[in-house]
Design an enzyme around this catalytic site. Structure first.
Site, short mmCIF file in Angstrom:
data_model
loop_
_atom_site.label_atom_id
_atom_site.label_comp_id
_atom_site.label_asym_id
_atom_site.label_seq_id
_atom_site.Cartn_x
_atom_site.Cartn_y
_atom_site.Cartn_z
N CYS A 130 10.76 -6.25 9.51
CA CYS A 130 10.65 -5.23 10.38
C CYS A 130 11.21 -5.61 11.79
O CYS A 130 11.08 -4.86 12.84
CB CYS A 130 9.16 -5.58 10.54
SG CYS A 130 8.26 -5.23 9.41
N LYS A 195 -2.74 -6.56 12.63
CA LYS A 195 -2.32 -6.24 11.20
C LYS A 195 -2.12 -7.60 11.01
O LYS A 195 -1.24 -8.29 11.11
CB LYS A 195 -1.13 -5.44 11.33
CG LYS A 195 -0.20 -5.06 10.21
CD LYS A 195 1.08 -4.32 10.29
CE LYS A 195 1.68 -4.01 8.96
NZ LYS A 195 2.81 -3.27 9.04
N ARG A 205 4.78 -1.07 -0.71
CA ARG A 205 6.30 -1.28 -0.41
C ARG A 205 7.20 -1.00 -1.63
O ARG A 205 8.22 -0.62 -1.41
CB ARG A 205 6.29 -2.86 -0.31
CG ARG A 205 5.57 -3.66 0.90
CD ARG A 205 5.85 -4.90 0.93
NE ARG A 205 5.24 -5.45 2.33
CZ ARG A 205 4.88 -6.70 2.62
NH1 ARG A 205 5.17 -7.57 1.73
NH2 ARG A 205 4.15 -6.84 3.80
N LYS A 248 -5.86 -3.21 10.33
CA LYS A 248 -5.30 -3.06 8.93
C LYS A 248 -4.92 -4.50 8.14
O LYS A 248 -4.62 -5.43 8.86
CB LYS A 248 -3.75 -2.31 9.25
CG LYS A 248 -3.03 -2.26 8.06
CD LYS A 248 -1.45 -1.63 8.28
CE LYS A 248 -0.91 -1.43 7.13
NZ LYS A 248 0.38 -1.36 7.47
N SER A 274 -2.62 0.66 0.60
CA SER A 274 -2.30 0.93 -0.48
C SER A 274 -3.07 0.22 -1.66
O SER A 274 -3.49 0.81 -2.80
CB SER A 274 -0.82 0.71 -0.76
OG SER A 274 -0.44 -0.35 -0.39
C1 PBG Z 1 5.37 -1.05 7.77
C2 PBG Z 1 4.22 -0.68 7.32
C3 PBG Z 1 3.39 -1.46 6.13
C4 PBG Z 1 2.36 -0.36 5.91
C5 PBG Z 1 2.29 0.41 6.84
N1 PBG Z 1 3.22 -0.05 7.64
C6 PBG Z 1 4.02 -2.37 5.15
C7 PBG Z 1 4.14 -3.92 5.66
O1 PBG Z 1 3.95 -4.17 6.64
O2 PBG Z 1 4.71 -4.42 4.66
C8 PBG Z 1 1.28 -0.71 4.65
C9 PBG Z 1 0.51 0.43 4.18
C10 PBG Z 1 -0.14 0.13 3.13
O3 PBG Z 1 -0.15 -0.87 2.36
O4 PBG Z 1 -0.47 1.34 2.82
N2 PBG Z 1 5.76 -2.26 8.33
#
Ligand code: PBG
Length: 324
Positions: A130, A195, A205, A248, A274
């Protein structure tokens, strides 16, 4: 005084009575629908680990957005899968980027629908992290500049709200400053404030093609074992100018949703991620659970925990259920 004076079952006798004493309501207004936009024409490719979710090219995203709005869903959040990935995530802030194109097309066709954009670099970097990498490390401060550029470019394309999900320190303030100096002082920020570094992101992913090519995200996303730190993260984001704060994932983090709701006076969003969605889909496919009932129970319980809005891949199915 207890039984037989008190009989809690009195208030559960029939559906009408249960409706009168129900503490939590779920409405289509609470739903935010995540969508994955990809380059190309006529693309609608199902994500194998997320049945019912698709990578869609712009014209199909527009159709899906229209359907969502017609069902009463007020907002979508866009994730982009770019044509090219590189070390600087150039496609993240290119005016011709895939998300930028999708925003314009959606706002053109469904102007009332709120278009939120995920502001992060992981879908656009060739290494899948990121932020900017140097000597195997994700650099914080040089990444801020790119995130700010990305947010401004989304706003220029017509995004209504930006949502940084990268977990770099100071990103909310970098994005707020950049938006304000570009004339976008009225664009709100939903920060992914707490998060966690979670295995529940696995299917996403695949959907966003954003798995890190080495290591993991533990040096920037939060440790799932930490509760008080979520309040620190959230209060920092609020100080930096977040308008809405997000927790999250959602299901394993209901204590955090509740803490954040109790501690601050901003709207709280929860991301029903997800892996949470795919578990329900998989168990339902095996005939082990009733998908619709479990979905409605999960979404209602997130509201009960304190979420004012829920990002969920179940949004369309839930809206159909709520409209019945
Ligand atoms: C991007 C991002 C992610 C998710 C939302 N924005 C993936 C991550 O951080 O690896 C995950 C969303 C989901 O699992 O539904 N950084």
């Amino acid at each position: 005084m207890a039984f037989p004076i008190h009989r809690p079952r009195r208030l559960r006798a029939n559906d009408t009575l249960r409706r009168m004493v129900r503490e939590t309501g779920l409405s289509t207004n609470d739903l935010i629908y995540p969508l994955f936009v990809i380059f190309g024409k006529g693309v609608k490719k199902e994500i194998s680990s997320m049945p019912g979710c698709y990578q869609m090219s712009v014209e199909n995203i527009v159709k899906e957005a229209e359907k969502a709005y017609k069902l009463g869903i007020p907002a979508i959040i866009l994730f982009g899968i770019p044509e090219h990935k590189d070390a600087k995530a150039s496609q993240a802030y290119s005016p011709k980027g895939i998300v930028q194109q999708a925003i314009k097309a959606i706002k053109n066709k469904v102007p009332e629908l709120m278009v939120i954009t995920d502001v992060c670099l992981c879908e656009y970097t060739d290494h899948g992290h990121c932020g900017i990498i140097k000597k195997g490390k994700v650099l914080n401060d040089p990444t801020l500049e790119l995130l700010a550029k990305e947010a401004v470019s989304h706003a220029k394309a017509g995004a209504d709200i930006v949502a940084p999900s990268d977990m770099m320190d100071g990103r909310v303030s970098a994005i707020r400053t950049a938006l304000d100096s570009s004339g976008f002082e009225e664009i709100p920020i939903i920060s992914y404030a707490a998060k966690y570094s979670s295995a529940f992101y696995g299917p996403f992913r695949e959907a966003a093609e954003s798995t890190p090519s080495f290591g993991d995200r533990k040096s920037y996303q939060m440790d799932p074992a930490n509760r008080r730190e979520a309040l620190k993260e959230t209060s920092l984001d609020i100080d930096e100018g977040a308008d809405i704060v997000m927790v999250k994932p959602a299901l394993s983090y209901m204590d955090i949703i509740s803490d954040v709701k109790e501690s601050f006076d901003l709207p709280v969003a929860a991301y029903n991620v997800s892996g949470e969605y795919s578990m329900v889909k998989a168990a339902a496919k095996l005939g082990w659970i009733d998908e619709t009932k479990v979905m409605m129970e999960i979404l209602t319980s997130l509201k009960r925990a304190g979420a004012d809005m829920i990002l969920t891949y179940h949004a369309m199915d839930a809206a159909k259920e709520l409209n019945k």
